[in-house]
Each structure stands twice: as C-alpha cells, then as structure tokens.
Design a protein around this motif. Sequence first.
Motif, short mmCIF file in Angstrom:
data_model
loop_
_atom_site.label_atom_id
_atom_site.label_comp_id
_atom_site.label_asym_id
_atom_site.label_seq_id
_atom_site.Cartn_x
_atom_site.Cartn_y
_atom_site.Cartn_z
N TRP A 316 0.85 -1.21 0.00
CA TRP A 316 0.00 0.00 0.00
C TRP A 316 0.87 1.25 0.00
N HIS A 375 -3.49 3.48 -1.94
CA HIS A 375 -3.94 2.35 -2.73
C HIS A 375 -2.89 1.25 -2.79
N LEU A 382 -5.45 -1.67 -8.13
CA LEU A 382 -6.03 -0.33 -8.02
C LEU A 382 -7.19 -0.19 -8.99
N GLY A 387 -8.39 0.79 -3.19
CA GLY A 387 -7.84 2.09 -2.85
C GLY A 387 -8.87 2.98 -2.20
#
Length: 421
Positions: A316, A375, A382, A387
């Motif tokens: 992330w 995200h 994504l 996200g």
Amino acid sequence: MSKARANELHEELYRPSPPEVMVIQQSPKRKMDARNTWEITFTEQDLEGLSLPHNDALVLSIPFQRKLVRRVLVDQGSSAEILFYSAFKALGLSKDQLTSNHKMVVVEADGNYVQPFAVEDMDIYSGESYSVLLTTDQDPSQNYWVSISVRGRKPQTPQGLTILHYLHHPKTSLIPTRPPPVAPLWNNYTHSKLFTTKILALMGTPQPPTTTHRRIALLNTQNYIDGYTKWAINNLSLVLPSTPYLGALKYSINNAFDGEKLPENFPMDYDVMNPATNQNSSYGSGVYMLDFNTTVDVILQNANALAENTSEIHPWHLHGHDFWVLGYGEGRFSDQKENNFNLRNPPFRNTAVIFPYGWTALRFVADNPGAWAFHCHIEPHLHMGMGVVFAEGVHLVGKVPHEALTCGLTGKMFMGGNSKP
C-alpha cells in the motif's frame, strides 16, 4: 571418477545414523517419548493463530545426533534432508563454494535512512525503494550472479539473472563458476516478515506523535460486483470519477463524487480467516475528509479472498505523505494490540505491505493540503477497486492550473470560460 571413489562418496553421503527415529506429526494427545524413538508432536495450542494448510515454518527444538538442535524450521506437510559438512567435503566443495559472500547492507527505505543491516537477499514490493551498500571484497577474477525472483505470486517465468563484474579484469570468464543463488519460495512469508521487521528508523528520523486523533480501519477483501471479480475496502470498490477530486473539493462542485460518509471500520463479526458469507460488494467514489494537521492511524486489515485458504500480499502506497509503520500482526487487529506498537524507532516510509491474513498499522500527520490517493501499488488491483482517497486542508491549496482540471465537471466549467463554478 573411479568406481571405488564413487562408492566412498556414496558411503559418506548415506552412512546410516544411530537407530534414533524422529517422527513429526500433528496430534493434540501425544507427548514427547523419552525412549529410543524421539517423537515431536504439534498440539492444537502450537497451531493457534495459523491458517491450515500453512506454508510458514514452525519452530522446534529436538535432540539430534546426541546434540540439542534449536530452531529447526519445518514446513507443514514438508520434509527436509540434513547433510553434514563432511559430505560436502567429500564432494570436493569448500565453504566458499557453499555460501555467497557478497552482502547487501540496507541503509535507506523510501527516501529515509534506516538502521543498517546486512542481508543476502531482500524483498522489494511495487512502490518501494531501497538503497544498499555492496562491498566489492571478493575474488576480482570471478564474475557473480545477481538473481531476481517473484515474491508473493506463484512465478510463471524463470528467475531473472544478471552478472556482477569487477572492473579492470577483462580476462574474467563471462559465466560465473558458481550456480545462481536459489531464491526463497515465492510464498515463504516467514522469510519476508523476517526481512520487513528488520527495517527500523535511524536515530534522528522524525518520531511519531504518541497519540492519535482518529483511527480508520480498512478491510481489504476480494468481491463480486455484477459477476466481475473486484477488490473492495470496507465493502466499497473504488471507482475514480471523471472530475478530479481536487477541483471538485476546491470549487465545491456537487455530485462530482459520492458524498456519503465512508465507513471507518468493519463489522465485529467479520471472519478474516475464511471466505465472506456474502461475497458481493458495491462501487464507491467517496473521500475520507481529514482535519488539517491532525494525526491519523490507519489499520490495513487483510482477509481471505474469494477462494478458500487464499490471502494475498499487498503493498500500500500513500501519496503526498510519509507515514510511520507502527507494527505488523497476524489475524484480526484488536485494540489490545496497540500496546505493541513501536513508537521508539518505527520506519518512516510511503509504502508498506500487508501480509496474508495479517494487519499493518500506520500513523501519519495530515499536514499536506490536497486530495491524496492511498492504494495497493499492484496496478491492476487499483483499477479493480483497491484504494481510498484522503483529503485535508483543500482550502489552503493555491491556484490550480486549469490544464490539470480539464476533465469532467471542472473541464466543462473552464471550457465555458468560467473561473468559478
């Protein structure tokens, strides 16, 4: 090789050990046997917190060859052969040939210094960056393999290889004499976690605030929407609107994105270790509105995907900020686990992973005016909805070039010659 020499090697490699048998099995009822048969049993308590079948290793201490061997790592359902150094000597292999002597010293991650530590291999996930120091102190007349392999996904291609060559030695043979390094298995998450948890901030790195103003827990799930496989966060799969978030917020344009308040947690009875009872989700384009200059905790919670016994690793990435990685854990996050947060020297980064069936705790200060994406940095994930968007202090943003807002409702507004909605 002569037949006599071959027989000698065979005897050296396969010489029988004293009649001691080790049996490893899962059973809650059987205990260590002190007779000639050494029996090692995993109890249900040993397996607590593990999702079976489980690829990570279990740690044992066993008597072996009349010596106590600690930390023998055995995968569930796997076996291992143990060869003594004398066997390698019989094969004519030296210690130098059994080990790779180049070490990488990790000194920086995502633009921030870390406490240096040496490794032979390292995990680099999409969105991450590292700086390493390599000392060229090996035999300069040799070339050395550099190997790159896939992590977290079953590889469909062979490992990537390149060559490390010492300058000013033109006679060096092109192909290294040693075989390429053998990479850890793609799903050896124990190995990955050991590397990740070694990353700690260097002294002098900004320290996190000791308290937080807000906590947002983000449940990462795989779902169906209209029969299509999607990823969702708190049961909402992100769809980016045609109107840029920054323009919509700065000019207070209505209906540019979903205006409903987004969920900041997920149901208490959600079982992250098994497929969801209801695997359907919905699309969403909302924004988490953050008070400017406040401290925000984000708990990234991983879960079982659509298929049973499946949970993937996800890196992330947060735009516009660095955050402190306060900790990692197994299973579902609970408030009690906050007591184990690292507030002394947590790494200061912009990308962090969540491991399968685990959680990752982050903390950042919302001090950068704008609208920022947060995200999974695996790009298809994504686009499949994994996200969220954070916004803070948008009223402090100066003039935004019209060229950056020529889409959707802001595009219509500026194309009409208006500078205001």
